[in-house]
Enzyme design. Structure first.
Site, mmCIF file in Angstrom:
data_model
loop_
_atom_site.group_PDB
_atom_site.id
_atom_site.type_symbol
_atom_site.label_atom_id
_atom_site.label_comp_id
_atom_site.label_asym_id
_atom_site.label_seq_id
_atom_site.Cartn_x
_atom_site.Cartn_y
_atom_site.Cartn_z
ATOM 1 C CB ALA A 1 11.960 -13.214 19.339
ATOM 2 N N GLY A 2 14.375 -14.863 20.712
ATOM 3 C CA GLY A 2 15.761 -15.319 20.723
ATOM 4 C C GLY A 2 16.557 -14.805 19.531
ATOM 5 C CG LEU A 3 14.926 -12.172 16.820
ATOM 6 C CD1 LEU A 3 14.090 -10.930 16.597
ATOM 7 C CD2 LEU A 3 15.128 -12.916 15.515
ATOM 8 C CG ASP B 1 0.252 2.091 7.178
ATOM 9 O OD1 ASP B 1 -0.140 2.927 6.349
ATOM 10 O OD2 ASP B 1 1.350 2.169 7.756
ATOM 11 C CE LYS C 1 1.418 1.231 3.927
ATOM 12 N NZ LYS C 1 1.991 2.494 4.306
HETATM 13 O O1 PMV Z 1 5.702 4.311 6.832
HETATM 14 P P1 PMV Z 1 4.493 3.622 7.323
HETATM 15 O O2 PMV Z 1 3.969 2.626 6.350
HETATM 16 O O3 PMV Z 1 4.697 3.046 8.674
HETATM 17 O O4 PMV Z 1 3.315 4.716 7.399
HETATM 18 C C1 PMV Z 1 3.241 5.590 8.476
HETATM 19 C C2 PMV Z 1 2.128 6.584 8.256
HETATM 20 C C3 PMV Z 1 2.027 7.623 9.373
HETATM 21 O O5 PMV Z 1 0.942 8.488 9.017
HETATM 22 C C4 PMV Z 1 3.291 8.457 9.471
HETATM 23 C C5 PMV Z 1 1.747 6.979 10.726
HETATM 24 C C6 PMV Z 1 0.359 6.373 10.855
HETATM 25 O O6 PMV Z 1 0.194 5.565 11.772
HETATM 26 O O7 PMV Z 1 -0.558 6.725 10.097
#
Ligand code: PMV
Length: 361
Positions: free
Chosen positions: A112-114, A169, A13
């Site tokens: 996780a043991g990373l 997101d 996205k």
């Molecule tokens: O870079 P990404 O995919 O993590 O997008 C972050 C988008 C922000 O607006 C900066 C933060 C959010 O939670 O919306």
């Protein structure tokens, strides 16, 4: 729990406009891309859960018995039932999506043991996987309610990764298409045009959490300056939504020119918010030299940028732009917007290249 192979994919996205402003209650426009991440869930009898993320070089295995032991202490006491054989199912069956607590994240880090030198992004990907693995019961067919649940859990995965996400997101990756998002309210854009874009990864690592905190601090320090910037970004998102709505199936060149102006203005605003980066400036300059307009997408500070491809652009010109970006050390993909959201697939319906890649793991 899982009796046969389950193939799932989710779209990549981008945020067209409204990143950062969306954290402060403004509108964001986000679109799903025709670049997908595929997941194959396969049952096996080794008593282990294997996680293989080939693109970021992660290959880990954990004893299921050990995770189940952890699980008993992991879930909130009220979610436990003495007769509950499969504790993974508890949260979901009750529709109870729980946010990861700092204590749980600490516990996951132990499990996780990373190795100490594991990069932060890889570490966070594994922690988010473990949190969701321990919390989700998989189903083979998804109803609208299931998708709502997936969206809620994806939001909790985001919380492991960056603390206080807006939710845009996970929403666009779940529902796909093109979305307008404001304070948890989602609406789909009606018939958005099939825009072609370049998605460029500058490969500069960044912390979304730190960048979001930086904008918050700047807003607190200079409210009279920063609040109008956020309001202006909101207006850019609304204008973009309006233009996209008018473009329909036969977009006019003038409409693309408006989209380009909006991209340029937003990129300058994002720089003023302090989330730019020299690599992103370089990306914008390189594409500008080819007559194309770009902005950062997402948190900024490095990461990815998008470039709008106008109709009528000759393919050699697109290739030359991609080559110029690759010459800067960036990764670049040509793709289109408006892909379907998270989906379940049958093996035969998958593109043969995807099938081969999954078989080769
Ligand atoms: O870079 P990404 O995919 O993590 O997008 C972050 C988008 C922000 O607006 C900066 C933060 C959010 O939670 O919306």
């Amino acid at each position: 729990m899982l009796s046969e192979v389950l193939l799932v994919s989710a779209p990549g996205k981008v945020i067209l406009h409204g990143e950062h402003a969306v954290v402060h209650g403004k509108v964001a426009l986000a679109v799903a891309l025709n670049l997908r991440t595929f997941l194959r869930l396969q049952p096996h009898s080794s008593g282990k859960v294997d996680l293989n993320l080939p693109n970021i070089g992660i290959k880990r295995a954990w004893d299921v018995a050990r995770l189940q032991l952890l699980d008993t202490s992991f879930l909130a006491p009220e979610a436990l039932s003495p007769t509950c054989v499969c504790l993974f199912a508890c949260g979901t069956e009750q529709g109870d999506v729980t946010a990861p607590t700092p204590e749980q994240v600490e516990k996951l880090k132990e499990v996780a043991g990373l190795p100490d030198d594991c990069a932060v992004t890889e570490r966070l990907a594994v922690l988010a996987f473990l949190y969701l693995y321990l919390s989700i019961f998989w189903k083979q067919r998804w109803t609208k309610e299931d998708l709502e649940l997936i969206n809620k859990w994806a939001f909790q995965g985001e919380r492991v990764i960056h603390g206080n996400p807006s939710g845009v997101d996970n929403a666009v990756s779940t529902w796909g298409g093109a979305l307008r998002y404001q304070q948890g309210k989602i609406s789909s854009l009606k018939r958005p045009p099939a825009l072609q874009i370049l998605l460029t990864n500058t490969k500069v690592p960044r912390s979304t959490k730190a960048l979001v905190a930086g904008v918050r601090n700047r807003l607190l320090k200079f409210p009279e300056i920063v609040a109008p910037l956020l309001t202006s970004i909101d207006a850019i998102s609304l204008e973009c939504e309006r233009v996209l709505g008018e473009m329909g199936e036969a977009p006019a060149l003038e409409q693309y020119l408006v989209l380009e102006e909006l991209i340029d203005m937003n990129q300058h605003h994002l720089n003023a918010l302090g989330v730019g980066h020299v690599s992103l400036d370089q990306l914008c300059q390189v594409t500008r030299a080819h007559g194309l307009h770009s902005k950062l997408t997402g948190a900024g500070g490095g990461g990815c940028g998008i470039t709008l491809l106008k109709p009528g652009l000759e393919q050699p010109e697109v290739e030359a732009t991609k080559q110029a970006l690759t010459n800067c050390g960036f990764d670049c993909w040509e793709t289109s917007i408006g892909a379907p959201g998270v989906s379940v697939h049958s093996a035969t319906s998958l593109d043969s290249r995807v099938r081969q890649a999954l078989d080769g793991l």
